[in-house]
Design a protein around this motif. Structure first.
Motif, PDB file in Angstrom:
ATOM      1  N   SER A   1      -3.019  -9.827 -12.460  1.00 37.56           N
ATOM      2  CA  SER A   1      -1.564  -9.989 -12.521  1.00 37.56           C
ATOM      3  C   SER A   1      -1.203 -11.122 -13.478  1.00 37.56           C
ATOM      4  CB  SER A   1      -0.990 -10.279 -11.132  1.00 37.56           C
ATOM      5  OG  SER A   1      -1.535 -11.493 -10.623  1.00 37.56           O
TER       6      SER A   1
ATOM      7  N   THR B   1       2.383  -6.840 -12.406  1.00 35.47           N
ATOM      8  CA  THR B   1       1.138  -6.064 -12.311  1.00 35.47           C
ATOM      9  C   THR B   1       1.324  -4.714 -12.995  1.00 35.47           C
ATOM     10  OG1 THR B   1       1.871  -5.327 -10.113  1.00 35.47           O
ATOM     11  CG2 THR B   1       0.271  -7.132 -10.200  1.00 35.47           C
TER      12      THR B   1
ATOM     13  N   ARG C   1       0.828  -1.212   0.000  1.00 35.16           N
ATOM     14  CA  ARG C   1       0.000   0.000   0.000  1.00 35.16           C
ATOM     15  C   ARG C   1       0.857   1.254   0.000  1.00 35.16           C
ATOM     16  NH1 ARG C   1      -5.425  -0.582   1.386  1.00 35.16           N
ATOM     17  NH2 ARG C   1      -6.055  -2.690   2.025  1.00 35.16           N
TER      18      ARG C   1
ATOM     19  N   PRO D   1      -8.692   1.174 -14.134  1.00 36.92           N
ATOM     20  CA  PRO D   1      -8.571  -0.257 -14.442  1.00 36.92           C
ATOM     21  C   PRO D   1      -8.430  -0.531 -15.935  1.00 36.92           C
ATOM     22  CG  PRO D   1     -10.317   0.123 -12.840  1.00 36.92           C
ATOM     23  CD  PRO D   1      -9.897   1.468 -13.334  1.00 36.92           C
TER      24      PRO D   1
ATOM     25  N   TRP E   1      -0.971 -11.622  -1.966  1.00 35.86           N
ATOM     26  CA  TRP E   1      -1.513 -10.272  -1.825  1.00 35.86           C
ATOM     27  C   TRP E   1      -1.858  -9.975  -0.365  1.00 35.86           C
ATOM     28  CZ3 TRP E   1      -0.857  -6.535  -4.982  1.00 35.86           C
ATOM     29  CH2 TRP E   1      -0.735  -6.766  -6.357  1.00 35.86           C
TER      30      TRP E   1
ATOM     31  N   GLU F   1      -4.848  -5.086  -1.832  1.00 37.05           N
ATOM     32  CA  GLU F   1      -6.024  -5.722  -2.420  1.00 37.05           C
ATOM     33  C   GLU F   1      -5.627  -6.498  -3.666  1.00 37.05           C
ATOM     34  OE1 GLU F   1      -8.837  -2.674  -3.192  1.00 37.05           O
ATOM     35  OE2 GLU F   1      -9.166  -2.193  -1.071  1.00 37.05           O
TER      36      GLU F   1
ATOM     37  N   LYS G   1      -5.219  -7.728  -7.270  1.00 39.30           N
ATOM     38  CA  LYS G   1      -5.230  -7.040  -8.550  1.00 39.30           C
ATOM     39  C   LYS G   1      -4.985  -8.061  -9.674  1.00 39.30           C
ATOM     40  CE  LYS G   1      -2.919  -3.296  -9.285  1.00 39.30           C
ATOM     41  NZ  LYS G   1      -3.952  -2.347  -9.771  1.00 39.30           N
TER      42      LYS G   1
ATOM     43  N   GLU H   1      -4.911  -0.117 -16.932  1.00 40.62           N
ATOM     44  CA  GLU H   1      -4.119  -1.228 -16.390  1.00 40.62           C
ATOM     45  C   GLU H   1      -4.290  -2.476 -17.241  1.00 40.62           C
ATOM     46  OE1 GLU H   1      -5.211  -1.739 -12.336  1.00 40.62           O
ATOM     47  OE2 GLU H   1      -4.158   0.074 -11.636  1.00 40.62           O
ATOM     48  N   HIS H   2      -5.510  -2.731 -17.705  1.00 39.37           N
ATOM     49  CA  HIS H   2      -5.747  -3.893 -18.547  1.00 39.37           C
ATOM     50  C   HIS H   2      -5.031  -3.756 -19.882  1.00 39.37           C
ATOM     51  CE1 HIS H   2      -9.759  -4.717 -16.214  1.00 39.37           C
ATOM     52  NE2 HIS H   2      -8.671  -4.869 -15.478  1.00 39.37           N
TER      53      HIS H   2
ATOM     54  N   TRP I   1       0.134  -0.604 -12.978  1.00 40.50           N
ATOM     55  CA  TRP I   1      -0.381   0.416 -12.055  1.00 40.50           C
ATOM     56  C   TRP I   1      -0.591   1.715 -12.814  1.00 40.50           C
ATOM     57  CZ3 TRP I   1      -1.194  -0.809  -6.835  1.00 40.50           C
ATOM     58  CH2 TRP I   1      -0.747  -2.077  -6.460  1.00 40.50           C
TER      59      TRP I   1
END
Length: 231
Positions: A158, A88, A32, A94, A148, A154, A156, A97-98, A90
């Protein structure tokens, strides 16, 4: 060895579909606190597991040759280790990110194995290809949810990236000088004759046959001498 694999991955992830995008690649744990500090899109490759691939373990010795293809040393076969990375993306949304994960996947899929020429000097010197597995079946003892949870974040989306790399097994052993001449067999003479050198190598059955032929010739000579004496 691990830091060299990190450099290879960083160079690989910045190529392909991500060429010229300016996306950074990080190897820190995606906690975090780390997520709160970032201020730009980033691909995170977190190394979460290291274990030996015992199915690749070999016994015995391997020859080490010089530029003239002469064996100068012998060493044990390398040990192979599976480095598992949690990859992942960032960004602020979202959807972005995808898209970034899709670009990472498109970049990694063509590379099922890294040739020795694509590896740093210490790894490339072994002359072995390094296999890569991306988004394969997760078979480790720890699930991604547990990872995680341990990171305090949380779950995510990956990609699980596994790089199986050889690690040299030390020490090396010096090899003896190469054999440059054939063996010479000395055959003992019969009835007081001095040993005679064949000047070349013979197998044991060849030496035995030569001795038998000599005995047979001497036997015929003795028989002739006896007949001559009776006349």
């Amino acid at each position: 060895m691990i830091h060299e694999v990190d450099e290879v991955l960083k160079s690989l992830l910045k190529s392909g579909a991500l060429t010229g995008s300016g996306i950074d690649v990080a190897f820190e744990a995606p906690t975090r606190d780390w997520a709160a500090r970032r201020n730009a899109p980033v691909v995170n490759s977190y190394l979460y597991d290291i274990r030996e691939d015992v199915g690749r373990r070999q016994r015995g010795q391997m020859p080490v040759r010089d530029q003239d293809d002469v064996v100068v040393k012998r060493r044990r076969p390398p040990r192979w280790f599976r480095l598992s990375y949690l990859v992942t993306a960032w960004t602020k949304t979202p959807q972005d990110e995808h898209r970034l994960l899709s670009a990472v996947l498109a970049t990694l899929l063509p590379h099922e194995a890294l040739a020795p020429s694509e590896l740093p000097e210490s790894l490339g010197a072994l002359g072995l290809s390094v296999p890569l597995t991306v988004a394969g079946v997760h078979t480790e003892s720890r699930s991604l949810a547990e990872i995680w949870s341990a990171l305090g974040g949380e779950l995510k989306p990956s990609l699980d990236l596994v790089v199986t790399v050889p690690f040299p097994a030390f020490p090396d052993y010096e090899a003896g000088p190469p054999v440059t001449e054939g063996a010479t067999v000395l055959v003992g003479g019969l009835e007081g004759d001095p040993p005679m050198s064949t000047g070349r190598s013979h197998r044991p059955h060849q030496v035995a046959a030569a001795r038998a032929a000599r005995r047979k010739a001497l036997g015929r000579k003795d028989a002739t001498d006896r007949r001559t004496g009776r006349q």
